[in-house]
Structures are given as C-alpha cells and as structure tokens.
Scaffold this motif. Sequence first.
Motif, PDB file in Angstrom:
ATOM      1  N   LYS A  62       0.826  -1.207   0.000  1.00  0.00           N
ATOM      2  CA  LYS A  62       0.000   0.000   0.000  1.00  0.00           C
ATOM      3  C   LYS A  62       0.858   1.254   0.000  1.00  0.00           C
ATOM      4  O   LYS A  62       1.797   1.370   0.792  1.00  0.00           O
ATOM      5  CB  LYS A  62      -0.922   0.001   1.227  1.00  0.00           C
ATOM      6  CG  LYS A  62      -2.084  -0.940   1.050  1.00  0.00           C
ATOM      7  CD  LYS A  62      -3.127  -0.757   2.113  1.00  0.00           C
ATOM      8  CE  LYS A  62      -4.288  -1.697   1.844  1.00  0.00           C
ATOM      9  NZ  LYS A  62      -5.247  -1.725   2.921  1.00  0.00           N
ATOM     10  N   LYS A  63       0.530   2.162  -0.915  1.00  0.00           N
ATOM     11  CA  LYS A  63       1.249   3.432  -1.006  1.00  0.00           C
ATOM     12  C   LYS A  63       0.265   4.555  -1.298  1.00  0.00           C
ATOM     13  O   LYS A  63      -0.814   4.309  -1.829  1.00  0.00           O
ATOM     14  CB  LYS A  63       2.279   3.384  -2.136  1.00  0.00           C
ATOM     15  CG  LYS A  63       3.576   2.672  -1.771  1.00  0.00           C
ATOM     16  CD  LYS A  63       4.579   2.748  -2.898  1.00  0.00           C
ATOM     17  CE  LYS A  63       5.322   4.086  -2.901  1.00  0.00           C
ATOM     18  NZ  LYS A  63       6.462   4.078  -3.847  1.00  0.00           N
ATOM     19  N   VAL A  64       0.678   5.782  -0.965  1.00  0.00           N
ATOM     20  CA  VAL A  64      -0.148   6.952  -1.290  1.00  0.00           C
ATOM     21  C   VAL A  64       0.327   7.480  -2.644  1.00  0.00           C
ATOM     22  O   VAL A  64       1.439   8.003  -2.743  1.00  0.00           O
ATOM     23  CB  VAL A  64      -0.013   8.045  -0.201  1.00  0.00           C
ATOM     24  CG1 VAL A  64      -0.872   9.259  -0.567  1.00  0.00           C
ATOM     25  CG2 VAL A  64      -0.409   7.502   1.160  1.00  0.00           C
ATOM     26  N   PHE A 109      -3.968  12.275  -4.641  1.00  0.00           N
ATOM     27  CA  PHE A 109      -3.193  11.222  -3.978  1.00  0.00           C
ATOM     28  C   PHE A 109      -4.088  10.482  -2.997  1.00  0.00           C
ATOM     29  O   PHE A 109      -4.766  11.109  -2.185  1.00  0.00           O
ATOM     30  CB  PHE A 109      -2.009  11.827  -3.209  1.00  0.00           C
ATOM     31  CG  PHE A 109      -0.844  12.187  -4.071  1.00  0.00           C
ATOM     32  CD1 PHE A 109      -0.914  13.272  -4.938  1.00  0.00           C
ATOM     33  CD2 PHE A 109       0.334  11.444  -4.027  1.00  0.00           C
ATOM     34  CE1 PHE A 109       0.155  13.606  -5.748  1.00  0.00           C
ATOM     35  CE2 PHE A 109       1.411  11.773  -4.843  1.00  0.00           C
ATOM     36  CZ  PHE A 109       1.332  12.859  -5.702  1.00  0.00           C
ATOM     37  N   GLU A 110      -4.082   9.172  -3.078  1.00  0.00           N
ATOM     38  CA  GLU A 110      -4.752   8.383  -2.050  1.00  0.00           C
ATOM     39  C   GLU A 110      -4.113   7.001  -1.965  1.00  0.00           C
ATOM     40  O   GLU A 110      -3.213   6.684  -2.743  1.00  0.00           O
ATOM     41  CB  GLU A 110      -6.261   8.314  -2.291  1.00  0.00           C
ATOM     42  CG  GLU A 110      -6.666   7.765  -3.622  1.00  0.00           C
ATOM     43  CD  GLU A 110      -8.180   7.789  -3.796  1.00  0.00           C
ATOM     44  OE1 GLU A 110      -8.880   8.391  -2.979  1.00  0.00           O
ATOM     45  OE2 GLU A 110      -8.648   7.177  -4.755  1.00  0.00           O
ATOM     46  N   ILE A 111      -4.595   6.212  -1.013  1.00  0.00           N
ATOM     47  CA  ILE A 111      -3.940   4.931  -0.748  1.00  0.00           C
ATOM     48  C   ILE A 111      -4.323   3.918  -1.818  1.00  0.00           C
ATOM     49  O   ILE A 111      -5.495   3.728  -2.118  1.00  0.00           O
ATOM     50  CB  ILE A 111      -4.348   4.403   0.644  1.00  0.00           C
ATOM     51  CG1 ILE A 111      -4.003   5.426   1.726  1.00  0.00           C
ATOM     52  CG2 ILE A 111      -3.663   3.057   0.931  1.00  0.00           C
ATOM     53  CD1 ILE A 111      -4.705   5.176   3.056  1.00  0.00           C
TER      54      ILE A 111
END
Lengths: 383, 186
Positions: free
Chosen positions: A2-4, A172-174
């Motif tokens: 998981k990344k933003v 930007f989101e996860i």
Amino acid sequence: MKKVIMGNHAVSYGVRASEVKVISAYPITPQTQVVELLSEMCANGEIDAKFIMVESEHSAMTACVGASAAGARTFTATSAQGLLLMHEILHWAVGARLPIVLANINRAVGPPWSIWTDQNDSLSQRDVGWLQIYCESNQETQDTIIQSFKIAEKIKLPVMIVLDAFFLSHTFEIVDILEAEQVRAFLPPYVADKQVDVTESHSFGNLASPDSYMELRYMIQKAMEDSREVIREVDEEFGKHFGRSYGLVKPYRCEDAETILVTSGTVASTTRAVIDEMRDEGIKIGALKIRVFRPFPFEEVFDVLSKAKKVAVIDRNISFGHHGIFFQEVKSALYGRTDIPIAGYIAGLGGRDVTPTVIREIADKAISDKKPEREINWIGVKE
Amino acid sequence: MIEIRTHGRGGQGSVIASEILAEAFFREGKFVQAFPAFGVERRGAPVVAFTRIADGEIRERCQIYEPDHLIVLDPILIDTVNITVGLKKNGWIIINTNRPMEDSELLKDYRVAMVDANAIAIKYGLGSRATPIVNTAIIGAFAGATGLVSLEAVVKAVEEFVPMKKKDNVKATEEAFKSVEIIEKK
C-alpha cells in the motif's frame, strides 16, 4: 504494497503489473503523468516493453494498432483533444479486433481551452466500438487497467478506461499496488490467435464487399453483447485473487429507495456521502453508479431503477441539441418497461466542482418536482 | 474527518506539503486524500492544496470549503487572499513568518502557531535564498503545534516524498517541529 499515489500513477502501476510489451504515446499536453512514469519504468527496466514516442495521438494509436496486430500486449494514454485526434484509428482498432487498452483522463474539450474535467471527450467516442469503463478511485483505476487487458483479449475488442481529470488524476490516495508476480496467474501473457507474421501470411484490414462487411459488423456487436458476461466473470475472478470487485453498476442503499440518483466517475463517490446524510434525515434515497458504459448494462440498470418512484441522472457532459448522455442511455434502458419519471441534471462541466451541496440541491429538486417539468436541468449556471 | 487547506505560492512546495501530510497520517493508519486546487501553476502565484484525513474511507471528491485547519507558507497571503474563508472556529493556523503575531486579528477566532520556515529552509540549503522551499519545515511545525501527527511519521513521509536533499529536509522538519511557537492571546 500500500502506497499513497496519484491517480495517473495508479494507471501506470496497473500497466506495469499487466506486463505490456508496447506502449506508444504522445508526450506533450494533453498528456499526463501516466506515460511520464511509464517511460521511466521502461527506461530503468521495471517494465520489459518497447516505449514508442510519437508526434501525435493519431500516430500513437496507429503504433498501438501495428504492435497489437503483431501480437503484443499494447497500451496508450491520452486526454481530451488527444483522444479526438485518435478518432479515426479508434475505429481501426475495433474493425481489426485488437485488444488495445487505453486510459483516457476525462478533460473538457476546447475551445474555450480547459484542462479541467468533464466527460464529453470520451462520450463523443461512444459509437466507435470500444468498451468504456468509468472509475471513481485510484484503487479501482489500477485494478480496472489489469481487468481490461483480460477482458479485451478474451473478446478481441479494445477497452478504454476513463478517469476524471484532477479529481482522480492528480489526487493522492492509498492504493494497494499490485506487482506483475501477483498478477500473472490472473493475467497470463497475451497470445494472439492471429498475428502479423512474416512466416505465415494473412491479410489485415482488406477491402470488404457488401457481401461480407455487414457480417463483420454483426460480429463486433455480438462480441460487445457477449462482453457483459466476460466483464462479470473477469471481475469475479479478480475478486477471488485480490479481494476487490466492482460490478458493471454499483447500487448504494437502493433496496427501499423511492428516489435514485444515477451517477458516474468521482461524482458517484461524493454522492454516497450525501445519500447517508439524507438517509439519516429519514429520506428514502439511493444512488446507482454506472461503471461500465459500453456495453451498456441495460438489465442491471433496469433491475435497480425499476423499483424506484423517481430517477435523477447527473451528467457531467452534454449532447448539444439532445440531453445529458447518461440520461439518454438510462432512459432507453427504462423505455417501454416502466413509467417512472426520470429527470436529467447537467453539472460540473469544465471542472466545476460537484460538491455535496450541489448533489443535495439536485436530490431535493428531484424529490420536490411533482413531474419533471423539463427534461434537462442545468445546475449552477450563472445568469 | 479532518480537512486541511494549505496556502502558498508556486515554487514553495505547497502541493508536496499537502502530500507529505497525507503520507504521514497514512503511516499512522489513517485514510488520506491530498490534491491541489487545480489551476495553471506559475512560480509566485497563489497556490492552494488540500488534505483530508479520516478513520474510514473518504468519499468526498471535491475541494475543501470549510477546513478544520490551515497551513500558510507565505505570510503576505494573509493580506492579499481571504485565507480564513470557511475556516472552522478554533481551527489551527500554522504560519511561516518571522514577524510577531501577538496582535494578530487571527487570534480572535483561531489557534495560531508560527515558525520561521524561511530561515530554517535557507539554513539547510533548501531552494534558494530568494525562494526557499519551506514545505518540509512547515509540516514539521504543524506536527509540533497541533500534536495531531507524530514527528516520526512526518519524517518518514518526508523521506518518501522529497525527491532530493532528503537528510537536509529531515533536519528542517525536526528543527521546525521543535521551534514552532504557539501564540498566546494578549
């Protein structure tokens, strides 16, 4: 992992996980960071693909047609005027039955120039024969790219995945980023059953006389019809592998809803927050997101909406001289089978914000109008 | 949900600031969203960026009109832009300035904290003397003043999001975290 990340890069990661072999793109506005990151991934060896930079979007799609005909898994991305310049070759990809995947960032068409979102660019390509899937989150965007290659290769038609400019592309989101190793069992390498091959000659895109052209068109329509089931199967299989599925449509609190708002793209997401707020006030309202626009999910739309007393469609687009385009489609899905009143609302053109307040205004209007007086209602237009 | 609006000028790193903040809260297990007010970016022009933080899925996909807190990278914006429009009462305003704030009108309705992020950025060679890049310092100050997010998470976010001079940016973040000053009403 998981990344933003931003929506544009969610597309790039989806393409990386799909192990494409050829990417062709025009690198300047209205291009986005989608291919910027992909070109870096090709340069540093993260993707084992040929990156073909070209002088126009027309050429980008042409290069994709050539590469796909040669049996390569092929991708491109564009937006607004760029998609319009591709128009002629979009038809070519369909007629040649090539499983190309394209990401279109929904931007308003000029003039007057705009870089902001609305859906008229992709919807003006409604009748070319590409599948169209509209996304609402960065996660859905990445996942839909991966699903799209599998769908396209099964039915031998190209797929356009569509995401709102800025509200997704630059947000930007996860995202749970999938790697090629995780995806390979779901999406094995592409093997074309017919391809351009110097050792075995075939004719591609030859002249078709009136004696055969119509049959070839019929086969495209048949493939489109059959693709509904393929999209469903691929989505379910994706769910088994990765725990996420999206459906052709997504109903929200529609079971006992008297009024249903029909939406697409990021507006669908914001609408759900408004539905919860109105439900808390005791108002029986629900929302239906249309994710797959081509092929149009007539049965799914009818099943959900036919139980309501009123339908309101929010369109971030306009077909001049007619209606909002989703409105037309929804109306045709209900025609002759129900007499539920249906009203169309145009909102958010050229990137104007569709806030919870705007959606609430539409919902209140839809509920209070006894019968829709006019079929088109423009929301927030200044005098 | 916490909604934060960041005001700055093109070149100061306002958009990245909103993303670092989102990344820091993500590292503490929150759902996050960050995006700029979409315009045609130019160096020196006023820039706005947004960050949303929540315990569950964030469904609102539109700009923020009633923020809980503000981050202000250029104090001159206070005189030129109505930065507090929609700001909720008692919300934090974290300002990059070296001028005294004790007499500020802002103290009537809001909690104000200041940090000399320009001096910190220049000290660590971030940007130029004329246009220092203050985003990492101001986020350090946000964490120091509000206590909403840990320094550790912000430092990790800085390391993730800053493309170059990672160590200097981390030092600037830490120094601003310590030196941020909460302004008391007179």
